[in-house]
Write a protein that holds these residues in place. Sequence first.
Motif, PDB file in Angstrom:
ATOM      1  N   GLN B  47      43.552  15.134  66.772  1.00 10.72           N
ATOM      2  CA  GLN B  47      44.387  16.378  66.243  1.00 10.72           C
ATOM      3  C   GLN B  47      43.914  16.482  64.895  1.00 10.72           C
ATOM      4  O   GLN B  47      44.032  17.602  64.320  1.00 10.72           O
ATOM      5  N   GLN B  48      43.596  15.520  63.901  1.00 12.27           N
ATOM      6  CA  GLN B  48      43.618  15.446  62.584  1.00 12.27           C
ATOM      7  C   GLN B  48      42.175  16.449  62.362  1.00 12.27           C
ATOM      8  O   GLN B  48      42.112  17.082  61.649  1.00 12.27           O
ATOM      9  N   ALA B  49      41.046  15.965  63.443  1.00 18.65           N
ATOM     10  CA  ALA B  49      39.764  16.820  63.057  1.00 18.65           C
ATOM     11  C   ALA B  49      39.924  18.203  63.346  1.00 18.65           C
ATOM     12  O   ALA B  49      39.358  19.161  62.841  1.00 18.65           O
ATOM     13  N   ARG B  50      40.863  18.539  64.536  1.00 18.71           N
ATOM     14  CA  ARG B  50      41.089  19.930  65.042  1.00 18.71           C
ATOM     15  C   ARG B  50      41.733  20.644  63.916  1.00 18.71           C
ATOM     16  O   ARG B  50      41.551  21.908  63.917  1.00 18.71           O
ATOM     17  N   LEU B  51      42.322  20.051  63.013  1.00 16.51           N
ATOM     18  CA  LEU B  51      43.361  20.786  61.916  1.00 16.51           C
ATOM     19  C   LEU B  51      42.129  21.291  61.128  1.00 16.51           C
ATOM     20  O   LEU B  51      42.255  22.342  60.337  1.00 16.51           O
ATOM     21  N   GLY B  52      41.126  20.713  60.724  1.00 15.62           N
ATOM     22  CA  GLY B  52      39.899  21.178  59.832  1.00 15.62           C
ATOM     23  C   GLY B  52      39.169  22.138  60.552  1.00 15.62           C
ATOM     24  O   GLY B  52      38.373  22.645  60.005  1.00 15.62           O
ATOM     25  N   ILE B  54      39.088  24.591  64.058  1.00 18.63           N
ATOM     26  CA  ILE B  54      39.945  24.945  65.387  1.00 18.63           C
ATOM     27  C   ILE B  54      39.128  24.888  66.520  1.00 18.63           C
ATOM     28  O   ILE B  54      39.675  24.736  67.797  1.00 18.63           O
ATOM     29  N   GLU B  55      37.851  24.825  66.508  1.00 20.03           N
ATOM     30  CA  GLU B  55      36.872  24.686  67.893  1.00 20.03           C
ATOM     31  C   GLU B  55      36.725  23.184  67.945  1.00 20.03           C
ATOM     32  O   GLU B  55      35.942  22.680  68.896  1.00 20.03           O
ATOM     33  N   GLY B  56      37.136  22.227  67.090  1.00 16.64           N
ATOM     34  CA  GLY B  56      36.800  20.730  67.357  1.00 16.64           C
ATOM     35  C   GLY B  56      37.807  20.190  68.011  1.00 16.64           C
ATOM     36  O   GLY B  56      38.853  20.754  68.376  1.00 16.64           O
ATOM     37  N   GLY B  57      38.016  18.874  67.698  1.00 19.11           N
ATOM     38  CA  GLY B  57      38.935  17.959  67.992  1.00 19.11           C
ATOM     39  C   GLY B  57      38.669  17.265  69.613  1.00 19.11           C
ATOM     40  O   GLY B  57      39.752  16.847  70.114  1.00 19.11           O
ATOM     41  N   PHE B  58      37.286  17.520  69.875  1.00 23.71           N
ATOM     42  CA  PHE B  58      37.202  16.782  71.177  1.00 23.71           C
ATOM     43  C   PHE B  58      36.013  15.521  70.767  1.00 23.71           C
ATOM     44  O   PHE B  58      35.910  15.399  69.734  1.00 23.71           O
ATOM     45  N   ASP B  59      35.812  14.848  71.938  1.00 23.11           N
ATOM     46  CA  ASP B  59      34.991  13.512  71.846  1.00 23.11           C
ATOM     47  C   ASP B  59      33.755  13.954  71.044  1.00 23.11           C
ATOM     48  O   ASP B  59      33.157  14.745  71.679  1.00 23.11           O
ATOM     49  N   PRO B  60      33.506  12.915  69.937  1.00 21.61           N
ATOM     50  CA  PRO B  60      31.954  13.393  69.382  1.00 21.61           C
ATOM     51  C   PRO B  60      30.936  13.041  70.301  1.00 21.61           C
ATOM     52  O   PRO B  60      29.734  13.417  69.817  1.00 21.61           O
ATOM     53  N   LEU B  61      31.088  12.180  71.148  1.00 18.80           N
ATOM     54  CA  LEU B  61      30.012  11.979  72.175  1.00 18.80           C
ATOM     55  C   LEU B  61      29.723  12.900  73.460  1.00 18.80           C
ATOM     56  O   LEU B  61      29.013  12.663  74.179  1.00 18.80           O
ATOM     57  N   ASP B 140      57.482  15.787  57.562  1.00 23.27           N
ATOM     58  CA  ASP B 140      56.129  16.362  57.488  1.00 23.27           C
ATOM     59  C   ASP B 140      55.023  15.409  58.071  1.00 23.27           C
ATOM     60  O   ASP B 140      53.806  15.959  58.288  1.00 23.27           O
ATOM     61  N   ALA B 141      55.316  14.181  58.139  1.00 24.26           N
ATOM     62  CA  ALA B 141      54.484  13.149  58.490  1.00 24.26           C
ATOM     63  C   ALA B 141      53.645  13.326  59.774  1.00 24.26           C
ATOM     64  O   ALA B 141      52.418  12.774  60.038  1.00 24.26           O
ATOM     65  N   VAL B 142      54.474  13.688  60.605  1.00 28.94           N
ATOM     66  CA  VAL B 142      54.049  13.914  61.930  1.00 28.94           C
ATOM     67  C   VAL B 142      52.891  14.795  62.132  1.00 28.94           C
ATOM     68  O   VAL B 142      52.977  16.149  61.662  1.00 28.94           O
ATOM     69  N   ILE B 143      51.743  14.333  62.867  1.00 33.51           N
ATOM     70  CA  ILE B 143      50.687  15.460  62.863  1.00 33.51           C
ATOM     71  C   ILE B 143      50.427  15.857  64.499  1.00 33.51           C
ATOM     72  O   ILE B 143      49.724  16.833  64.775  1.00 33.51           O
ATOM     73  N   SER B 144      50.946  14.850  65.474  1.00 32.93           N
ATOM     74  CA  SER B 144      50.461  15.052  66.734  1.00 32.93           C
ATOM     75  C   SER B 144      51.754  14.428  67.886  1.00 32.93           C
ATOM     76  O   SER B 144      52.245  13.721  67.432  1.00 32.93           O
ATOM     77  N   ALA B 145      51.734  14.917  69.094  1.00 41.36           N
ATOM     78  CA  ALA B 145      52.440  14.228  70.082  1.00 41.36           C
ATOM     79  C   ALA B 145      51.690  14.653  71.611  1.00 41.36           C
ATOM     80  O   ALA B 145      51.877  15.792  71.645  1.00 41.36           O
ATOM     81  N   ASN B 146      51.263  13.644  72.114  1.00 37.23           N
ATOM     82  CA  ASN B 146      50.639  13.822  73.430  1.00 37.23           C
ATOM     83  C   ASN B 146      51.263  12.808  74.458  1.00 37.23           C
ATOM     84  O   ASN B 146      51.354  11.920  74.286  1.00 37.23           O
ATOM     85  N   ALA B 147      51.670  13.671  75.582  1.00 37.26           N
ATOM     86  CA  ALA B 147      52.114  13.269  76.520  1.00 37.26           C
ATOM     87  C   ALA B 147      51.094  12.634  77.728  1.00 37.26           C
ATOM     88  O   ALA B 147      49.912  13.323  77.578  1.00 37.26           O
ATOM     89  N   TYR B 148      51.351  11.322  78.183  1.00 37.35           N
ATOM     90  CA  TYR B 148      50.427  10.805  79.069  1.00 37.35           C
ATOM     91  C   TYR B 148      50.266  11.555  80.594  1.00 37.35           C
ATOM     92  O   TYR B 148      51.705  11.295  81.151  1.00 37.35           O
ATOM     93  N   LEU B 149      49.601  12.507  80.661  1.00 35.15           N
ATOM     94  CA  LEU B 149      49.710  13.061  82.046  1.00 35.15           C
ATOM     95  C   LEU B 149      49.309  12.289  83.208  1.00 35.15           C
ATOM     96  O   LEU B 149      48.394  11.510  83.019  1.00 35.15           O
ATOM     97  N   GLY B 150      49.567  12.679  84.381  1.00 29.82           N
ATOM     98  CA  GLY B 150      49.237  11.863  85.720  1.00 29.82           C
ATOM     99  C   GLY B 150      47.950  12.592  86.520  1.00 29.82           C
ATOM    100  O   GLY B 150      47.355  13.267  85.864  1.00 29.82           O
ATOM    101  N   ALA B 151      48.122  12.057  87.554  1.00 29.03           N
ATOM    102  CA  ALA B 151      46.856  12.539  88.424  1.00 29.03           C
ATOM    103  C   ALA B 151      47.193  13.733  89.182  1.00 29.03           C
ATOM    104  O   ALA B 151      46.180  14.476  89.456  1.00 29.03           O
ATOM    105  N   GLY B 152      48.293  14.525  89.178  1.00 32.82           N
ATOM    106  CA  GLY B 152      48.396  15.800  89.650  1.00 32.82           C
ATOM    107  C   GLY B 152      47.588  16.740  89.375  1.00 32.82           C
ATOM    108  O   GLY B 152      46.695  17.487  89.923  1.00 32.82           O
TER     109      GLY B 152
END
Lengths: 101, 443
Positions: B47-52, B54-61, B140-152
């Motif tokens: 999420q921090q990477a995406r802040l810098g 907008i097309e980023g923020g996914f796995d580097p590999l 303001d310290a909060v930068i992200s909140a992500n829920a653990y989604l299921g199999a559906g």
Amino acid sequence: MRLGEIAHARAGDKGNTSNLSVIAYDKADFARLEREVTAERVRAHFGAMVTGEVTRFALPQLGALNFVLKGALRGGVTRSLAQDAHGKCLSGVLLDMELPE
Amino acid sequence: MTRTVRLGAGAGFSGDRIDPAVELAEKGRLDYLVFECLAERTIALAQQARLGDIEGGFDPLLEARMRAVLPACAAGNVRIVTNMGAANPVAAASRVRAIARELGLNPVVAAVTGDDVLDVLRRADPMLEELAAPLSSLGDAVISANAYLGAGPIAEALGAGADIVVTGRAADPALFLGPLVHEFGWAMDDWTRLGRGTVAGHLLECAAQITGGYFADPGRKDVPDLARIGFPIGEVDADGGLTIGKVAGSGGRIDAATVTEQLLYEVHDPAAYLQPDVAADFSAVTVREAGPDLVRVEGGDGRARSGLYKVSVGYRDGFIGEGQISYAGTGAEARGRLALEILRERMALTGIACREVRGELIGVNSVFEGAAARGEPAEVRVRFAARTDDREAAARIGQEVEALYLCGPAGGGGVTRGVREVLAIASALVPENDVAPRVTVVN
């Protein structure tokens, strides 16, 4: 005798909680593990390193115990000042626990 | 013959090896190749990477992995499920689609979104478990909140014809459970089968950790050929029965001992392993060796899910500064302890504002804080770390360690120092009805 002579172990972490499995190499030794490796003794072995509650779960069909150590990771992987912030090395520490002969 | 689904684990973490995944894609006779690449805090970093960007923020590999496995997966009709989307599943899916096109392939690629629940959380202002305070207390310290989604949503994407499903935050076992729900049409309240599928997912999600990785202890637990360790394959039937193996000839080992260690890994109460889809019950699971490097797992169960999703909240939490220096030869430990005393006194003398400090001797007591003496070590490495509110104060920790070269005990060498911003994680729970997963097919 060292616990590691009759059992192996793996450490896992979630937040500031460590869990340590202890698994008998030979299921015949499980009764001994269950008798000797109590939550109280595990807590005493780690001493001041563990600030919260220690809980034990038993899985006799696997010859395994699972210990949950709250407050064992100095704030958890993201905040801890420890080098092993995950507590991955704690399984090795646990296996050095002395068992009565 | 009973139909089975073969699931391969292509990664157990973001930085994992790629060649065992290629071996699985080529020789595993897989139906699905699953890459689990998101640790608890990885998504906050993304999420921090995406802040810098907008097309980023996914796995580097992501790109390297996909280039390596896509040809074999296309040739063998192996579908891919991965959480390498991290903070940006749609951009990641588009990237995968573009890479496939470059390779002359034409898979249907879908993204699962909806795990980003920061707006929902700001409105609901739930309590944060670790802090015993509401979300709003972090300001303001909060930068992200992500829920653990299921199999559906993963099953839904596969049902829509996706060959490749890219998610963000999803529960690790759900990456494996999704294909099983899709293939076998399990009902989302079939707790026993969902529980068994979760056992399979939990055992497979860390890849090499069940084939002899994180296991070897020479002389007690020997593992052959760790440099060429194979990743696991789980073969699951319509009732959730599971056999785990690996590609013949690959390195590593899989037996009752490796499976039992992994079954309990990161589990608290084995009777209630809480997932978004099910409260899985591992307490009666049995493990039986069915052949060389082949293990049969039975007895998994499950009960109704809680109706709450776990959310990881990422927030900025100050800085950590650190320095290290080595001492060797007779008296090394005493010189190391003197160095630590000097550093603690310097904190007071120079007024460096620290919220917490930690000093230790690597080789003596850096892991086991209460370690009893086992004879004089041949060498020690002093490590001093502190938490601070600002970067400048954190940088001074390493400077104080470096100054020991000339101002400290005899024979100190090899200083390293560093500063990092702390991205902390706290957990909250949200009602599942407040979370709206969505599947998007990218073109």
